[in-house]
Design a protein around this motif. Structure first.
Motif, PDB file in Angstrom:
ATOM      1  N   GLU A 175     -18.677  -4.767  -1.321  1.00  0.00           N
ATOM      2  CA  GLU A 175     -17.550  -4.539  -2.169  1.00  0.00           C
ATOM      3  C   GLU A 175     -17.285  -5.949  -2.301  1.00  0.00           C
ATOM      4  OE1 GLU A 175     -16.044  -2.859  -4.700  1.00  0.00           O
ATOM      5  OE2 GLU A 175     -17.797  -1.513  -4.608  1.00  0.00           O
ATOM      6  N   SER A 216     -12.342  -8.574   3.294  1.00  0.00           N
ATOM      7  CA  SER A 216     -12.849  -7.122   3.470  1.00  0.00           C
ATOM      8  C   SER A 216     -13.371  -6.870   5.010  1.00  0.00           C
ATOM      9  CB  SER A 216     -14.155  -6.829   2.501  1.00  0.00           C
ATOM     10  OG  SER A 216     -15.236  -7.961   3.037  1.00  0.00           O
ATOM     11  N   SER A 239     -10.698  -5.180   7.102  1.00  0.00           N
ATOM     12  CA  SER A 239     -10.036  -3.895   7.003  1.00  0.00           C
ATOM     13  C   SER A 239     -10.820  -2.801   7.467  1.00  0.00           C
ATOM     14  CB  SER A 239      -9.708  -3.942   5.488  1.00  0.00           C
ATOM     15  OG  SER A 239     -10.890  -3.307   4.684  1.00  0.00           O
ATOM     16  N   SER A 240     -10.143  -1.642   7.548  1.00  0.00           N
ATOM     17  CA  SER A 240     -11.185  -0.386   8.159  1.00  0.00           C
ATOM     18  C   SER A 240     -12.045  -0.075   7.026  1.00  0.00           C
ATOM     19  CB  SER A 240     -10.369   0.389   8.549  1.00  0.00           C
ATOM     20  OG  SER A 240      -9.277   0.863   7.627  1.00  0.00           O
ATOM     21  N   THR A 241     -11.556  -0.255   5.704  1.00  0.00           N
ATOM     22  CA  THR A 241     -12.365   0.220   4.585  1.00  0.00           C
ATOM     23  C   THR A 241     -13.495  -0.675   4.161  1.00  0.00           C
ATOM     24  OG1 THR A 241     -11.072  -1.039   3.001  1.00  0.00           O
ATOM     25  CG2 THR A 241     -10.331   1.565   3.900  1.00  0.00           C
ATOM     26  N   GLN A 248       0.070   4.296  -2.268  1.00  0.00           N
ATOM     27  CA  GLN A 248      -0.110   5.489  -1.903  1.00  0.00           C
ATOM     28  C   GLN A 248       0.593   6.711  -2.231  1.00  0.00           C
ATOM     29  OE1 GLN A 248       1.061   4.599   2.232  1.00  0.00           O
ATOM     30  NE2 GLN A 248      -0.667   3.439   2.600  1.00  0.00           N
ATOM     31  N   HIS A 282      -6.293  -5.320  -2.028  1.00  0.00           N
ATOM     32  CA  HIS A 282      -6.252  -4.926  -3.079  1.00  0.00           C
ATOM     33  C   HIS A 282      -5.475  -6.291  -4.177  1.00  0.00           C
ATOM     34  CE1 HIS A 282      -2.352  -3.515  -1.602  1.00  0.00           C
ATOM     35  NE2 HIS A 282      -1.706  -3.632  -2.739  1.00  0.00           N
ATOM     36  N   MET A 308     -13.263  -3.194   2.388  1.00  0.00           N
ATOM     37  CA  MET A 308     -12.826  -3.560   0.996  1.00  0.00           C
ATOM     38  C   MET A 308     -11.940  -4.919   1.096  1.00  0.00           C
ATOM     39  SD  MET A 308     -13.835  -1.445  -1.573  1.00  0.00           S
ATOM     40  CE  MET A 308     -12.673  -1.158  -2.779  1.00  0.00           C
ATOM     41  N   SER A 344       0.893  -1.311   0.104  1.00  0.00           N
ATOM     42  CA  SER A 344       0.090  -0.016   0.026  1.00  0.00           C
ATOM     43  C   SER A 344       0.957   1.231  -0.023  1.00  0.00           C
ATOM     44  CB  SER A 344      -0.925   0.008   1.142  1.00  0.00           C
ATOM     45  OG  SER A 344      -0.281  -0.346   2.313  1.00  0.00           O
ATOM     46  N   GLU A 398      -2.973   4.514   7.503  1.00  0.00           N
ATOM     47  CA  GLU A 398      -3.876   4.881   8.455  1.00  0.00           C
ATOM     48  C   GLU A 398      -3.235   4.809   9.547  1.00  0.00           C
ATOM     49  OE1 GLU A 398      -2.747   0.601   8.336  1.00  0.00           O
ATOM     50  OE2 GLU A 398      -3.218   2.047   6.678  1.00  0.00           O
TER      51      GLU A 398
END
Lengths: 468, 468
Positions: free
Chosen positions: A433, A319, A322-324, A103, A329, A326, A99, B223
């Motif tokens: 998602e 998912s 994870s905080s999102t 980012q 990736h 999702m 990530s 995060e």
């Protein structure tokens, strides 16, 4: 208590601990100072740099210490991009990078640059040719991990480096997951790594920039670390990082062979022990200590908790962890099942008995999660239920799973697929998602036909045609 | 062996060492993970944050840990500036801030913003009114240190904060030098600090951002640490930093009183023991443990080495001890003598006997450096030599000191001032940056009239009129 998340952080290597303790006393002063405490610190810093450079395969003056692998990537990518700003502002990365790389890519895009994400195959591997195809005259930098942190797939770094060299584009290699196992082969231009992945302390990353590679550090800088990593260095951490890298390398060949055999056992046995499992990642070209699998009809977070209660620490790309909300990736880019995802990464020294114990616990853990989720036996079995084979079955069913989280949409799908005749359609409505990844993955695993998706109010409709 | 450079880095506090060791075992895992090792790490991180926040005087959710004080300043200033970009791109700093602040200011200017440097008086202190005068409708941020790192002068932070509040401008306080001694008073908006200044480990900084202060982290982020400090945290370091901050605070009042008395002794005795010395910094409003003085006709680096050989570790802001061959920007901003500069900063626990030993060694060390530089007795004495008082003396002399480094130009000046009659001129040609500061400072110390400077081929001409 077996800890199986070495890809996230490894417990401190005994050599790291010893070096850290020694340099708490000898290495607390400022290595830039002229007095004896400073000179002593400078000697330690120089020796650590030489040891780390030897392990990386570069010159000591090409290597700086950063506060983490993440900062090495952020600062390394920013510096390399700025160094070639006149060439262009295009960055090429793989879709499965850490990530911190993605980012950095997002940062570049926000600042007006462009990014090409190179796709991977179902094993998570890039094709060297696709990197070659992504390079343009305006490409400032390409980045590729040496091995994937979630599924263990080893990337063809040397081949990609050759493609980049031919195109005159520097290649940055994120070696975080592999540096403890050996140097990165091939003609890379920049390399990053992170000490706590190989049993060094947290707070130490590496950034190597080959001589001749254009590099312009971004943001405010000071005279530390060749102007590439500002701030007073964590010298005890750096000394411990270098010492432990040397130590793990000395053990690497034997330990890799041993762990590879244990991982092989997991790869072979999990699908035998647990129904409806997909083992992901390249079966051969992979890190020695890491294996990842996904379990149909399982909530990843619940499975992690069940394993934790049984004494096993693993991670997940599902998912729900994870905080999102999702799926990871990496799993998305690979197009593999994300529900019930488990990554097992063995620290050096893991005992065979602990792996066996894990294999003993896993089937019950998965079964208990499935039971709590009310997965019917027919969903968990190989064939659709016979009830829908009758002539009275509806030719099309719609399952409303809006507002329900992974793995519920797939469970609902599995529950009703037998209620339509062969050739009939089931459409699942979902706003989760994970369904985008897991409905097609389910079809692949259960030999059903994935028809496609379309937007509907409040979510997405995923349609499946029953095959058998 | 007495180490007197605590303002640069302090030896590890025993509590820090203990906390570090304990958390090497308990705090190596990723605090973001759900399994027991992660939860344990999270508990340690939360407890450290609470302890640090209490010492800072803020809420735990206002404080993040950074990899160093420098990074806290770089990232804190960048985030605060970006958070108020719509207001403007003007930054106000004092002329004596830490280089990390000035680097950030230079970065802003390079990106098209503007910076106002607020001047200080000869003690290194800013006037609150001059901050108020520097604030404009486009000012995004003001920054002020709590106390100066080179001369120990305490800044009027509460008054400046009040001026900033009235103008609606957030104030960032660099508390690196003072946080171990006590919280920063007044209505600051952002605060930074560095653990290795109070006996914590290197690799840990603090950044506090008050609720309601606009803050937009710059560069790629993750995060971690509320998105304000990317990268895997050095948890053992953080735990040790927080524990030692609490420990030094418990001892701070008593230790401050004790060290203040020792510093008072140095301030009083050095000018008695060593001829031609200027003690710099505010004599009253100062850090308890820090004292700085400059010695005429002395090469700072040679003096540091002489003291080091005698067993004393101190630092210097003289030009010859910096890689740029420029005197420290702090001494320049104060307009005080930079040659033969010595900063003594006592770590907690310094014994009175060690300070006495230093006072015993210093006069001989200074004298030996002056002797090696060939400083004539008349130059080191209080009055100009009588030789030039005669009627045959030239009314104007030019001394060519081009290519000669500090303190040679001033020594050459002192050698010949007696060769011109009272009212006569001596012009020193020099290409050494220290001369710009030290020739006027010499005039002030020796009661001569500094006429001014003008550019000449290859350097600058500094002209002095003999007064007595």
């Amino acid at each position: 208590m077996p800890y199986f998340d070495a890809a996230s952080a490894a417990p401190l290597h005994p050599v790291a601990r010893q070096a850290l303790l020694a340099s708490l006393d000898e290495g607390w002063a400022d290595p830039a100072r002229l007095y004896r405490e400073g000179r002593r610190a400078r000697l330690l810093l120089d020796a650590a740099r030489e040891a780390a450079a030897e392990a990386v395969g570069c010159r000591p003056d090409e290597l700086v210490f950063t506060p983490s692998g993440t900062r090495a990537l952020h600062d390394g990518i920013a510096g390399a991009l700025a160094g070639r700003r006149r060439t262009g502002r295009h960055l090429v990365v793989s879709a499965v990078e850490h990530s911190a790389v993605l980012q950095s890519a997002a940062s570049l895009e926000a600042a007006g640059g462009t990014v090409t994400e190179v796709a991977v195959d179902r094993t998570g591997r890039v094709a060297p040719g696709s990197y070659a195809a992504a390079l343009t005259p305006g490409t400032a930098l390409a980045a590729l991990q040496s091995a994937n942190h979630e599924v263990g797939t080893v990337q063809p770094v040397a081949e990609v480096a050759e493609e980049c060299r031919a195109a005159g584009v520097p290649l940055l290699v994120d070696a975080a997951q592999s540096l403890g196992w050996g140097p990165v082969e091939g003609g890379w231009s920049l390399l990053t790594a992170s000490a706590h992945k190989w049993g060094g302390p947290a707070g130490v990353g590496l950034l190597a920039v080959r001589k001749g590679v254009r590099f312009a550090p971004q943001g405010p800088s000071d005279e530390r670390e060749s102007g590439r990593a500002p701030g007073f260095p964590d010298l005890p951490g750096i000394v411990a990082a270098a010492a432990s890298l040397r130590a793990v390398r000395a053990e690497a060949a034997a330990e890799a062979a041993r762990l590879r055999e244990l991982v092989e056992r997991v790869r072979a046995r999990v699908p035998e022990l647990v129904p409806d499992v997909e083992v992901v990642g390249d079966p051969v070209r992979r890190l020695p200590h890491l294996v990842t699998f996904s379990c149909l009809y399982v909530d990843g977070e619940a499975l992690l908790h069940a394993l934790d209660r049984a004494g096993f620490s693993v991670s997940s790309g599902s998912s729900c962890t994870s905080s999102t909300l999702m799926p990871s990736h990496v799993l998305r880019a690979m197009g593999v099942l994300s529900e019930g995802n488990v990554r097992v990464s063995l620290p050096a020294g893991t005992r065979a008995a602990d792996v066996e114990a894990f294999l003993g616990v896993l089937p019950g853990a998965v079964a208990s999660v499935r039971e709590r989720l009310g997965v019917p036996r027919e969903a968990a079995a190989a064939a659709p239920s016979p009830t829908g084979s009758g002539s009275g079955a509806a030719a099309e069913l719609v399952v409303d799973a809006l507002g329900k989280r992974c793995p519920i949409p797939v469970i609902e799908l599995a529950k009703v697929i037998g209620d339509v005749p062969v050739g009939g359609l089931v459409t699942v409505l979902s706003d989760d998602e994970a369904a985008r990844l897991d409905v097609p993955a389910w079809c692949g695993m259960r030999d059903q036909e994935y028809v496609g998706e379309r937007p509907v109010p409040g979510g997405t409709a995923y349609t499946v045609r029953r095959r058998g």
